[in-house]
Design an enzyme around this catalytic site. Sequence first.
Site, short mmCIF file in Angstrom:
data_model
loop_
_atom_site.label_atom_id
_atom_site.label_comp_id
_atom_site.label_asym_id
_atom_site.label_seq_id
_atom_site.Cartn_x
_atom_site.Cartn_y
_atom_site.Cartn_z
N CYS A 291 1.04 -7.62 5.28
CA CYS A 291 0.56 -6.64 5.31
C CYS A 291 -1.34 -6.74 4.61
O CYS A 291 -1.74 -7.57 4.47
CB CYS A 291 1.35 -6.38 3.48
SG CYS A 291 3.23 -6.25 4.05
N ASP A 292 -1.65 -5.24 4.71
CA ASP A 292 -2.57 -4.93 4.52
C ASP A 292 -4.20 -5.94 4.34
O ASP A 292 -4.95 -6.70 5.29
CB ASP A 292 -3.35 -3.47 3.52
CG ASP A 292 -2.78 -2.24 5.05
OD1 ASP A 292 -0.98 -2.93 4.69
OD2 ASP A 292 -2.35 -1.29 4.42
N LYS A 293 -3.85 -6.52 2.64
CA LYS A 293 -4.84 -7.03 2.08
C LYS A 293 -4.72 -8.63 2.21
O LYS A 293 -5.67 -9.20 1.73
CB LYS A 293 -5.77 -6.22 1.57
CG LYS A 293 -5.28 -4.51 0.73
CD LYS A 293 -6.85 -4.39 1.52
CE LYS A 293 -6.44 -2.50 1.85
NZ LYS A 293 -5.20 -2.16 2.08
N ASP B 189 0.39 -1.29 -0.12
CA ASP B 189 -0.29 -0.02 -0.42
C ASP B 189 1.31 1.08 -0.07
O ASP B 189 0.44 2.10 -1.11
CB ASP B 189 -0.95 0.11 1.27
CG ASP B 189 -1.62 -1.05 1.27
OD1 ASP B 189 -1.67 -1.53 -0.42
OD2 ASP B 189 -2.69 -0.27 1.82
N CYS C 6 5.56 -2.34 8.16
CA CYS C 6 5.59 -1.41 9.07
C CYS C 6 5.45 -1.12 9.98
O CYS C 6 4.03 -1.67 10.82
CB CYS C 6 5.16 0.02 8.16
SG CYS C 6 5.56 -0.15 6.13
N GLU D 221 -6.23 4.49 -0.01
CA GLU D 221 -6.16 4.73 1.53
C GLU D 221 -5.34 5.84 0.89
O GLU D 221 -4.72 6.06 0.07
CB GLU D 221 -5.56 3.63 1.70
CG GLU D 221 -4.57 3.23 2.89
CD GLU D 221 -4.55 2.53 3.59
OE1 GLU D 221 -5.24 0.89 3.90
OE2 GLU D 221 -2.87 2.28 2.85
N SER E 96 -5.56 5.34 5.97
CA SER E 96 -3.98 4.52 5.95
C SER E 96 -4.12 4.31 7.52
O SER E 96 -4.96 5.29 7.83
CB SER E 96 -2.83 4.98 5.84
OG SER E 96 -1.39 3.80 6.22
#
Length: 553
Positions: A119-121, A78, A191, A442, A468
């Site tokens: 990570c995000d998705k 992202d 992150c 985002e 985010s």
Amino acid sequence: MKSDMAKVGLEKAPHRSLFKALGLTDEEISRPLIGVVNSKNDIVPGHINLDKIAAAVKTGISMAGGTPIEFQTIGVCDGIAMNHIGMKYSLGSRELIADSVEIMATAHAFDALVFIPNCDKVVPGMLMAAARLNLPSVFISGGPMLAGIVEGKKLSLTQVFEGVGSAAAGGMKVEDLSCLEESACPTCGSCSGMFTANSMNCLTEALGMGLPGNGTIPAVYSERIRLAKQAGMKIMELLEKDIRPLDIMTPEAFVNAINLDMAIGCSTNSVLHLLAIASECGVDIDLDLFNRISALTPNLCRLSPAGPHHMEDLYRAGGVQALYNEINKKALINPACLTVTGKTVGENIANNPVLDYEVIRSVDDPYSSSGGLAMLFGNLALEGAVVKRSAVAEEMMRHEGPARVFDSEEAAVEAILAKDINAGDVIVIRYEGPRGGPGMREMLTPTSAIAGMGLDKDVALITDGRFSGATRGASIGHVSPEAAAGGVIALVEEGDLIRIDIPDLRLELLVEDKILEERKKGWQEPETKIKTGYMKRYAQMVQSASTGAIFKR
């Protein structure tokens, strides 16, 4: 075993021949076939160590008597996709990930699955697949990044994004921004703040689908390799005992996870993803449930961007299990929920107290008596909107100001960097929702620019898009219905007064109903911004953010 349909019997001789072409022996073919679902790629910092995690998982599976077979999914970074067309594709990747795992696991008749996300998705996409397939499953993430350090102070990617705004406003030298750029992301891993990836990895553990430590052991620690081996061994136990995801991800487990969400102060995106995962589980949750739980659950953690701590600090303080132990002092969780350890939540947390009350506060001394997230309702958000309450300055908890209206993220960023935003303004970014974006971008760039310019205590931002997990300030996202669906956010005009009342969970456009009705008559549904390929189909299928932005069924 499910894999018998692809390997047992006279008529399966061709199938066995193909397995042997993989280099498998008769001994390996006869064992349970365990799919190792790896999201490894070379573009996402949280994924570049996943080859080592997968190797450890496969070692654990082999040690426990199974045959590991690895396959890959896609994954989007992202941060790299931010503030250009790439971000329109990020949320849509969640559904593709779930679908691709469903296809691979079903087509090849795996007996059980070990999921390796980061990570995000990727995390929610894999959890959705696990629920849909309901094969014995366990999750082992790649782990969080260590924080960067500049002049003795820890920092994360948040400071780099905010540094852009500060440099644009003349508050930071370009050389200092370059120093942040060099130092903020020092290792592999997701992150280092309580951003979406780490939120979802912690919530995976909270739901019971990841072993203790899944959410917080740093990516570079050898302890994570050992945990990966344990996950590989554990999947064989889950297969033997026939413990499946829907035995674990129950209504009570989601209530537990939402309690943790509020206590830890997760990303606003966690709401979107928990709604989508619950839907795959056949569990009925809604935004009202988040508010009811938030009213009871104290906020005990303030990790970046809400506070000075990072994931490595949460790890040393005892992690998810210690947080559960602490909030259980107020009987806020159900200790009887089953987990992938084969034990209950209560058994897992029994010997895991908080080790650092500076990082995880006591339930008797919380940051706030209510949770880190709030769902806002009102005429501007009839189906709801989401804000990370724990990252909002006290001055902005209640705010009333004139709307500054932009029909895209780019237009808003241009105005912000041109210093065309004044203290007191309420920035409205619309046509960025699931359908209108498409893909519900985002938007860390505008929020970081506002913070970097020192306006996060003076300016609010409202959007039908997303933010985010690295966002701080009065940033209210997921406004539903979205503009592209004719929601009231589409009818806001420059200068209209907007009232934000986070303590009372309200978001109001201070315009008379009659005037809004007249404006509605002149509104026209916009054309889809992406006219070919996957995102065109996505825009036709996706539903409101209040559903988790899931596809129509």
